[in-house]
Design a protein around this motif. Structure first.
Motif, short mmCIF file in Angstrom:
data_model
loop_
_atom_site.label_atom_id
_atom_site.label_comp_id
_atom_site.label_asym_id
_atom_site.label_seq_id
_atom_site.Cartn_x
_atom_site.Cartn_y
_atom_site.Cartn_z
N LEU A 1 -3.42 2.98 5.18
CA LEU A 1 -2.74 2.44 4.05
C LEU A 1 -2.23 1.03 4.60
O LEU A 1 -1.61 1.04 5.75
CB LEU A 1 -1.68 3.29 3.55
N MET A 2 -2.92 -0.08 4.05
CA MET A 2 -2.65 -1.32 4.65
C MET A 2 -1.33 -2.06 3.65
O MET A 2 -1.47 -2.07 2.42
CB MET A 2 -3.60 -2.45 4.43
N LEU A 3 -0.27 -2.20 4.49
CA LEU A 3 0.88 -2.57 3.71
C LEU A 3 1.02 -4.23 4.08
O LEU A 3 1.00 -4.71 4.96
CB LEU A 3 2.21 -1.86 4.18
N GLU A 4 1.23 -4.91 2.85
CA GLU A 4 1.52 -6.46 3.12
C GLU A 4 3.06 -6.82 2.98
O GLU A 4 3.65 -6.23 2.03
CB GLU A 4 0.76 -6.95 1.89
N LEU A 5 3.73 -7.28 3.80
CA LEU A 5 5.21 -7.85 3.82
C LEU A 5 5.18 -9.35 3.27
O LEU A 5 4.33 -10.02 3.21
CB LEU A 5 5.43 -7.73 5.35
N PRO A 6 6.41 -9.42 2.61
CA PRO A 6 6.57 -10.90 1.97
C PRO A 6 6.57 -11.92 3.12
O PRO A 6 6.08 -13.02 2.73
CB PRO A 6 8.14 -10.85 1.58
#
Length: 508
Positions: free
Chosen positions: A411-416
């Motif tokens: 699961l690839m999570l993108e941060l602000p």
């Protein structure tokens, strides 16, 4: 890890000498494993014979960091390295049934190897040819492990047992980060030496090594010497397999003593009982108490259903007398409700390490190196704050599909914005799942090689798991990579409810 505490382990071969065990025999660990007999202890590990209260099965329990002195990431590193041994199908390694972290310590649960320890076998004066033949499966296991890039960590005499079929087996697996192929070879050489000389060798003082049994063939003695001396003359496990096989072949006519490598699987009197050693007076007193216990145990069996409904436990009443503690599973607490799990110890360390305000990702996507993501529409559920919703992989019909059919899933999570992280918590209902946190330069890297490890491979247990991160470099894309699938409700699939990103803990 550059600061791993590598220290020599100088321990006696004899199990009847005091050891440094910190766990208590008779106690329950990980909810449903009762500790019976300690077979040895080192600075970081303890080796126990135990019983699974859920099914009465005898198991081997390697307790990692029983004193809870190591950082959790170090314990997870040991567990993740050990998990990799599960992919080796070799009779020289006991089957690993479960690898878990209890919240206080790590536990490796293995299939129990009936037979005897090195000391029991050495006391029977086995023939050198039989010893060479017995160690061949262990050397083959080392060869397979080294080809796969993993190690056995044979650093203690209790780790190895000789089965009733006459084969030496790594009975208590747990791979330490400082293990190398050469330490494995030295460990097997120490087993060979111990079976022929009756003592675990002190390799720091090679001049003081005792003589091997008279009549030891030249090939066997040179193999032992070539493995345990400071500058080893045997450089690979494959070479060792060849030498042991040749030694057994040269002595093919010497079969009279092979049978002594199948000792009875019976501990000495006093090694277990009501979980302490007894003198003669105590034994008589305990025998009298046994009559009372037997009466109480019979009555307890009648009212088990009532006890369960009341949420009570009768394990304290069912302490077994010395003569039958490991043989009569009913007196070892099997009447306890197997679904009653001891509460986890408070995780003050974890709470202190995580800041109050987690970092909220802006999106989550399923990452698959083969271009076939599982249930991509569900990815957002892992960051929605609702543990009742979850992302679930497809159901696989092979027990270990990664990396056989897929390299893995993530699961690839993108941060602000690029952010420094200290830890990641993963909440899931799955068992046997192994996770690693990695960083990426973009939301869609071309392959796993374009991402970087920022945590150890970490075995998950159902519930909330905290993974400590090694890197303090700011990241914008965080990959939670599933390298071993595990199971959910008996199905070969993983399910993740929530992923939470935490900044580093503030300075004390």
């Amino acid at each position: 890890m550059t600061d791993w505490p590598t220290q020599p382990i100088a321990l006696p071969l004899r199990r009847d000498l005091p050891d440094a065990a910190t766990c208590v025999a008779g106690s329950i660990i990980a909810g449903h494993y009762r500790l019976l007999v300690c077979h040895g202890a080192g600075p970081l590990l303890e080796f126990w014979q135990g019983i699974d209260l859920a099914n009465g099965r005898t198991v081997a329990l390697t307790v990692v960091d029983p004193a809870a002195t190591l950082p959790v990431e170090w314990v997870n590193e040991i567990l993740s390295l050990t998990v990799r041994l599960r992919g080796l199908e070799t009779p020289g390694i006991a089957e690993i049934l479960e690898v878990l972290h209890t919240g206080r310590c790590g536990v490796v649960v293995g299939e129990w190897v009936p037979g005897g320890g090195l000391h029991e076998v050495a006391d029977t004066d086995p023939s050198p040819v039989a010893v060479a033949a017995a160690l061949e499966p262990l050397a083959m296991a080392a060869e397979a492990a080294h080809r796969a890039g993993v190690h056995l960590s044979i650093d203690h005499p209790a780790r190895v047992r000789v089965s009733t079929s006459g084969h030496a087996v790594l009975a208590f697996p747990a791979t330490l980060p400082d293990s190398t192929p050469q330490t494995d070879l030295r460990g097997i050489g120490s087993c060979l030496y111990a079976l022929l000389a009756g003592d675990w060798p002190d390799t720091s003082e090679p001049g003081d090594l005792a003589d091997l049994r008279p009549g030891t063939p030249f090939l066997v003695s040179t193999t032992a010497a070539g493995l345990v001396r400071p500058q080893p003359g045997i450089s690979s496990a494959a070479t060792l397999v060849t030498m042991l096989r040749q030694a057994a072949r040269d002595g093919a006519g010497d079969t009279a003593d092979v049978r002594v490598l199948a000792p009875l699987d019976a501990p000495r009197p006093g090694e277990y009982a009501a979980f302490r050693n007894f003198g003669p007076a105590e034994q008589k007193q305990e025998a009298r108490k046994g009559v009372v216990r037997a009466t109480i145990g019979a009555a307890a069996a009648v009212v088990t259903v009532g006890v369960v409904l009341l949420g009570s436990s009768i394990s304290g009443v069912l302490e077994a007398p010395e003569e039958t503690a490991a043989l009569d599973a009913g007196q070892l607490g099997l009447q306890d409700n197997p679904t009653t799990v001891a509460p986890k110890p408070p995780q003050e360390t974890v709470k202190a390490a995580a800041a109050d305000a987690p970092v909220k990702p802006v999106r989550a996507e399923v990452f698959s190196t083969d271009g076939r993501p599982d249930n991509p529409d569900e990815a957002g559920r892992v960051i929605d704050g609702d543990v009742a919703s979850a992302w679930t992989t497809d159901r696989y019909y092979d027990a270990d599909p990664f990396p056989k059919f897929k390299e893995g899933l993530g699961l690839m999570l993108e941060l602000p914005a690029p952010t420094t992280l200290g830890s990641v918590s993963v909440e899931l209902p799955s068992t046997g799942t192994v996770v690693q946190v990695r960083s990426a330069g973009s939301q869609s890297p071309s392959g796993l090689g374009d991402t970087a490890e920022i945590s150890a491979l970490t075995p998950m247990q159902p519930g909330r798991n905290m993974i400590a991160l090694r890197s303090r470099e700011p990241v914008k894309h965080v990959l939670v990579w599933v390298s071993a699938l595990g199971s959910t409700d008996g199905r070969n699939q993983a399910s993740i409810s929530e992923i939470t990103l935490h900044p580093p803990a503030p300075p004390a």
